[in-house]
Enzyme design. Structure first.
Site, PDB file in Angstrom:
ATOM      1  N   ASN A   1     -10.174   0.012   0.791  1.00 12.83           N
ATOM      2  CA  ASN A   1      -8.718   0.084   0.707  1.00 12.83           C
ATOM      3  C   ASN A   1      -8.276  -0.393  -0.685  1.00 12.83           C
ATOM      4  O   ASN A   1      -8.366  -1.575  -0.986  1.00 12.83           O
ATOM      5  CB  ASN A   1      -8.120  -0.806   1.806  1.00 12.83           C
ATOM      6  CG  ASN A   1      -6.600  -0.808   1.812  1.00 12.83           C
ATOM      7  OD1 ASN A   1      -5.971  -0.338   0.859  1.00 12.83           O
ATOM      8  ND2 ASN A   1      -6.015  -1.342   2.860  1.00 12.83           N
TER       9      ASN A   1
ATOM     10  N   CYS B   1       0.818  -1.234   0.000  1.00 12.17           N
ATOM     11  CA  CYS B   1       0.000   0.000   0.000  1.00 12.17           C
ATOM     12  C   CYS B   1       0.845   1.274   0.000  1.00 12.17           C
ATOM     13  O   CYS B   1       0.329   2.357  -0.266  1.00 12.17           O
ATOM     14  CB  CYS B   1      -0.942   0.004   1.196  1.00 12.17           C
ATOM     15  SG  CYS B   1      -1.963  -1.461   1.286  1.00 12.17           S
TER      16      CYS B   1
ATOM     17  N   HIS C   1      -2.915   7.131   3.054  1.00 12.64           N
ATOM     18  CA  HIS C   1      -3.410   5.873   2.484  1.00 12.64           C
ATOM     19  C   HIS C   1      -4.768   5.574   3.128  1.00 12.64           C
ATOM     20  O   HIS C   1      -4.929   5.695   4.342  1.00 12.64           O
ATOM     21  CB  HIS C   1      -2.399   4.767   2.773  1.00 12.64           C
ATOM     22  CG  HIS C   1      -2.933   3.405   2.502  1.00 12.64           C
ATOM     23  ND1 HIS C   1      -3.645   3.100   1.364  1.00 12.64           N
ATOM     24  CD2 HIS C   1      -2.897   2.257   3.247  1.00 12.64           C
ATOM     25  CE1 HIS C   1      -4.002   1.827   1.407  1.00 12.64           C
ATOM     26  NE2 HIS C   1      -3.564   1.304   2.538  1.00 12.64           N
TER      27      HIS C   1
END
Ligand code: UT7
Length: 353
Positions: A276, A110, A246
């Site tokens: 996500n 990520c 993020h």
């Protein structure tokens, strides 16, 4: 000092929506649990490949900068869900768009977009690259394990892209700060999708995550990284106009912002809509924030990320004069009438719908 400045941006979020209620109809969970624990209301499930999403976002970014793919010296796709091991997603983007610049994928989970921006900035500073396309693109729904409700509700698909160009001006990337703690590899890992899964039939495809450990490390590491990056840029926390984290969990984003002591109004979030999307989450959020007028000329932006590895990183950049796209293009991918659940059902056996 020569550095990278963002001059184009774009995103592609697939049309098929998978809501919390949809998930609750096939696994043991509730909308209330997912919203209160993560902030997610829905996510997108892609009916096209990772490379097609990446290309769609890249087309928009190139148009926004009014540049052609042939003018890119480098394409980096930050991803941990490539369509194939070889060649890279970036090579497929170039196949679609043209050009002869270098292409590579970067896997820092990520944190990938933050890492890729830092790599491109280094190559620009060294004088080997003038212009680059930096894309975050993920099709994490491919790894979705419906037997594991603790991870199945968190992830979604999408792509975001930026064009960066060399500048000597006062704007552009002011500092970056990248780290990884390899002793924490096992707290967040996708098994069965790499070569171990090819040779060992007993390695099933699973997302293994120690949620609370990842949560704790994410908040500590992202805030530490941001403090260092802000300091290295010669700025104070109060100078940050827009913070893009993020998008993994709204509680992680809020806790990081509190720890950093930033004005909550500076924090841009869209996790409720996309879940996500790993390396795609920051460039999607950036593109959306720009299109919504959240970024003003001369603003200072901070971007912070964490992910499997455990990796983390922070960027601080000063925006230039232009916050509008020079040109716009419509996405040219085929649409779908299917819901997210229906797209999933076409790939996942035993979904029972
Ligand atoms: O990009 C990096 C990716 N990873 C992350 O960012 C993950 C970071 N961690 C988190 O976001 C959070 O830890 C989660 C959202 C994953 C979980 O939230 P939590 O508050 O840490 O919950 P928990 O794991 O401690 O689970 C609490 C309870 C458990 O039940 P018991 O043992 O208390 O009876 C779980 O079994 O919630 C249960 N649970 C669920 N219940 C309904 C776990 N998943 C679900 C679910 N629906 N989907």
């Amino acid at each position: 000092m020569r550095r990278a400045a963002i001059t184009g941006w774009g995103d592609y979020t697939p049309p098929a929506v998978l809501t919390n209620e949809d998930l609750a109809s096939v696994i043991d969970t509730t909308d209330e649990w997912i919203r209160s624990r993560s902030g997610i209301k829905e996510r997108r499930i892609s009916h096209v490949s990772n490379a097609e999403m990446a290309t769609a976002a890249a087309r928009q970014a190139l148009a926004a900068a009014d540049l052609a793919a042939e003018e890119m010296d480098l394409i980096i796709v930050a991803t941990c869900s490539p369509d194939r091991a070889v060649p890279s997603v970036a090579a497929y983007v170039q196949r679609q768009l043209g050009g002869l610049g270098a292409t590579m994928d970067l896997n820092a989970a990520c944190s990938g977009f933050v890492y890729a921006m830092s790599v491109a900035n280094g190559m620009i500073a060294a004088g080997t690259v003038e212009r680059a396309l930096i894309i975050g693109a993920e099709r994490l729904s491919s790894f979705l394990d419906l037997q594991d409700r603790s991870t199945a509700v968190l992830f979604g698909d999408g792509a975001g892209a930026v064009v960066v160009e060399a500048t000597e001006g006062p704007h552009g990337l002011l500092s970056s700060n990248l780290h990884s703690d390899g002793s924490l590899t096992e707290i967040l890992t996708i098994r069965g999708a790499g070569t171990e899964g090819v040779f060992e039939a007993e390695v099933p495809l699973t997302v293994d995550m120690e949620g609370r450990e990842v949560f704790r490390n994410a908040v500590t590491r992202m805030s530490e990284g941001a403090v260092v990056a802000i300091d290295n840029a010669g700025l104070q926390v109060e100078d940050i106009d827009v913070l893009i984290s993020h998008q993994a969990n709204i509680r992680i984003i809020d806790a990081t912002a509190r720890r950093l002591n930033v004005d909550p109004d500076t924090v841009y979030t869209n996790i409720h809509a996309y879940g996500n999307t790993s390396a795609a989450s920051i460039p999607i959020a950036l593109s959306e924030a720009l299109d919504r007028g959240v970024v003003s000329p001369g603003d200072v932006l901070a971007m912070v990320a964490f992910g499997g590895g455990l990796t983390w990183g922070a960027l601080v950049l000063r925006w230039g004069d232009r916050v509008e796209r020079l040109r716009t293009v419509d996405h040219d991918l085929p649409g779908t009438e299917k819901t997210g659940l229906e797209v999933l059902a076409s790939r996942v056996q035993g979904l029972g719908i």
